[in-house]
Design an enzyme around this catalytic site. Structure first.
Site, PDB file in Angstrom:
ATOM      1  N   CYS A 379       0.858  -1.193   0.000  1.00 12.04           N
ATOM      2  CA  CYS A 379       0.000   0.000   0.000  1.00 12.04           C
ATOM      3  C   CYS A 379       0.888   1.234   0.000  1.00 12.04           C
ATOM      4  O   CYS A 379       1.970   1.228   0.590  1.00 12.04           O
ATOM      5  CB  CYS A 379      -0.887   0.035   1.246  1.00 12.04           C
ATOM      6  SG  CYS A 379      -2.245  -1.122   1.237  1.00 12.04           S
ATOM      7  N   GLU A 413       2.211  -3.778  -5.729  1.00  6.74           N
ATOM      8  CA  GLU A 413       1.119  -4.743  -5.789  1.00  6.74           C
ATOM      9  C   GLU A 413      -0.063  -4.130  -6.520  1.00  6.74           C
ATOM     10  O   GLU A 413      -0.411  -2.972  -6.317  1.00  6.74           O
ATOM     11  CB  GLU A 413       0.712  -5.148  -4.361  1.00  6.74           C
ATOM     12  CG  GLU A 413      -0.274  -6.293  -4.300  1.00  6.74           C
ATOM     13  CD  GLU A 413      -0.550  -6.746  -2.870  1.00  6.74           C
ATOM     14  OE1 GLU A 413      -1.548  -6.275  -2.286  1.00  6.74           O
ATOM     15  OE2 GLU A 413       0.234  -7.546  -2.342  1.00  6.74           O
TER      16      GLU A 413
END
Length: 523
Positions: A379, A413
């Site tokens: 994140c 990601e």
């Protein structure tokens, strides 16, 4: 024309809103919730094809009731062979395949054909003659006055590509939706490790339980994905539940749902300690907490400081309370990530700005301690008060600086948010163009570089390098070979962008020693 009382959840109709140019528009919106306050009806609307952070409560006078679309009744579940209680067999869900980013010749149609993708690509620059005549001259912006003569073509830098090939399916032009899917439905399975078992229950913290079935505690979980699978979305999680957050000297308007305790969601303002991120229900509670809180910076080790900018490395296992509070705050501004209360598998890198009162959080990124897919970011977030000031690229640059120290290539990601995608594309483009434009040959011949070398220098994963070159439309197919062409517009645009990019990471100020998290002793 429908009445206000007939508007229910699920209805779609045009709703009045102001756009960025402060002009009125009537986009189609869906009613997600209806509430009555002192006899006045309010409607929570989601604008179709708009980001969820624009969702809001509106009054009935902003609804166009003439064009209302009532929700369709759901058809009954069909039965198999006409027998009650038995449903027809459902086809197996198609497995989402990873998009192969392939090099595609500009003149070749993309449908159904295969193309060779270079494993190692040699890039040769054809510099203008005027510039080659002066040895040692610094690389200056290409201008029309110096490079374009009458009756001559516009000068471009050409890069020749020569290498052995491996055939892969050719893809059409890569788009944001295809490279970074926005629905987040493809959740990455965590690789099973010897001696570890995970419960099959996917609700709550049971999913992250580290106790094995025989009652003997196993090792802490070292991997985990923060990608939201969207399988448990409901009307509650689609709506913002926090009205306002006070963090230090800033008041933040959340964009998305975050699972703070239910009793705090009815408050007009949620108060957070800006150093430990603990949440309290009132200003008086916050003042009482500040008399007891000794922190003036995030917990963990300060691994970087230059000027007023510092980075702190925080272990999700050693500082669980802070890590969980950070995740709760971040979820208010990240829609495509889920929230793990088990923060053991993650490291958090918090960027702060220092003044006389302490180290104030600006943004952060998290990463897995052990990633099987070369993820160097799980994140990433810059808090709204600090956005559009260069801090986002600084976070990205720092994540790749850590990858350089670790001797790895990395990638974020997926899926990325819309703002995250823009930041990463901009960083990749500037970094790769900076490498290409600074190429010089010691022997006087045309300089050469390979995709692998670009990846090793920048720590950007090879697939991201290729996709960036495709996005910039630099790759062309010429006389049986792949070439890269840097036009004057691209060069000038890059140099203008780099002049605005003041904040940079200084590797000399980084004090970081990577750990081998595969060893139990590190935990």
């Amino acid at each position: 024309m429908a009445e206000v009382g007939e508007v229910t959840e699920g209805c779609r109709l045009p709703v009045l809103r102001r756009n960025q140019d402060n002009e009125d528009e009537w986009p189609l919106a869906e009613i997600l919730s209806v509430k009555d306050i002192s006899g006045r009806k309010l409607f929570y609307v989601h604008y179709i094809d708009f980001n969820k952070r624009l969702d809001e409560w509106v009054t009935h006078d902003r609804l166009d009731l003439k064009k209302i679309q009532f929700p369709k009744k759901e058809a009954k579940t069909p039965t198999k062979n006409g027998l009650p209680g038995s449903r027809p067999g459902s086809p197996e869900r198609e497995v989402r395949k990873t998009l192969d980013l392939s090099l595609q010749p500009a003149s070749t149609p993309a449908s159904g054909k295969t193309l060779p993708i270079p494993v190692q690509i040699t890039l040769r620059f054809n510099l203008p003659k005027e510039r080659e005549a002066v040895p040692g001259e610094p690389d200056q912006p290409l201008s029309s006055s110096s490079c374009v003569q009458p009756n001559h073509r516009t000068t471009k830098r050409k890069v020749e590509v020569v290498s052995p090939a491996t055939p892969v399916p050719a893809s059409t032009e890569t788009t944001q939706a295809s490279v970074f899917p926005q629905n987040g439905s493809a959740r990455r399975a965590v690789a099973a490790q010897p001696g570890r078992k995970r419960k099959s229950n996917c609700l709550g913290t049971d999913e992250d339980s580290q106790d094995s079935s025989d009652g003997i505690p196993s090792a802490p979980r070292m991997t985990g994905s923060l990608v939201s699978d969207r399988s448990h979305d409901d009307i509650i999680t689609r709506m913002k539940n926090i009205e306002c957050i006070e963090l230090g000297r800033h008041r933040l308007k959340p964009w998305y749902f975050s699972p703070y305790p239910q009793e705090l969601t009815t408050l007009p303002v949620l108060y957070l300690c800006e150093f430990c991120l603990k949440y309290v229900k009132s200003l008086k509670c916050l003042q009482r907490h500040l008399t007891k809180c000794d922190l003036r910076h995030p917990p963990g080790n300060e691994i970087y400081r230059k000027g007023t900018i510092s980075f702190f490395e925080i272990d999700g296992r050693k500082n669980k309370s802070y890590s969980q509070n950070l995740c709760l705050l971040a979820k208010c501004f990240l829609d495509h990530k889920t929230l793990y209360y088990d923060t053991d598998p993650f490291l958090f890198y918090v960027m702060t700005e220092y003044d006389c009162k302490g180290f104030h959080i600006v943004g952060y990124f998290s990463k897995e301690k052990e990633s099987t897919e070369d993820y160097n970011v799980a994140c990433i977030l810059t808090l709204p008060p600090y956005q559009r000031r260069g801090y986002g690229k600084l976070l990205i640059e720092f994540s790749y600086e850590l990858s350089k120290v670790e001797g790895k290539t990395g990638t974020p990601e997926k899926p990325l948010s819309d703002l995250g995608l823009l930041s990463y594309r901009s960083y990749w483009s500037q970094t790769i163009l900076e490498i290409l434009m600074n190429l010089k040959s010691e022997t006087g011949e045309r300089p050469q570089i390979t995709i692998n070398e670009i990846s090793e220098i920048t720590s950007i994963k090879k697939e991201d390098v290729i996709s960036t070159l495709q996005y910039l439309n630099l790759i062309n197919y010429y006389k049986g070979q792949y070439i890269l062409t840097l036009s004057e517009d691209i060069v000038d645009g890059h140099e203008r962008a780099m002049l605005k990019r003041i904040l940079r990471i200084d590797s000399k100020c980084l004090h970081f020693t990577p750990k081998d998290w595969s060893k139990r002793g590190k935990w």
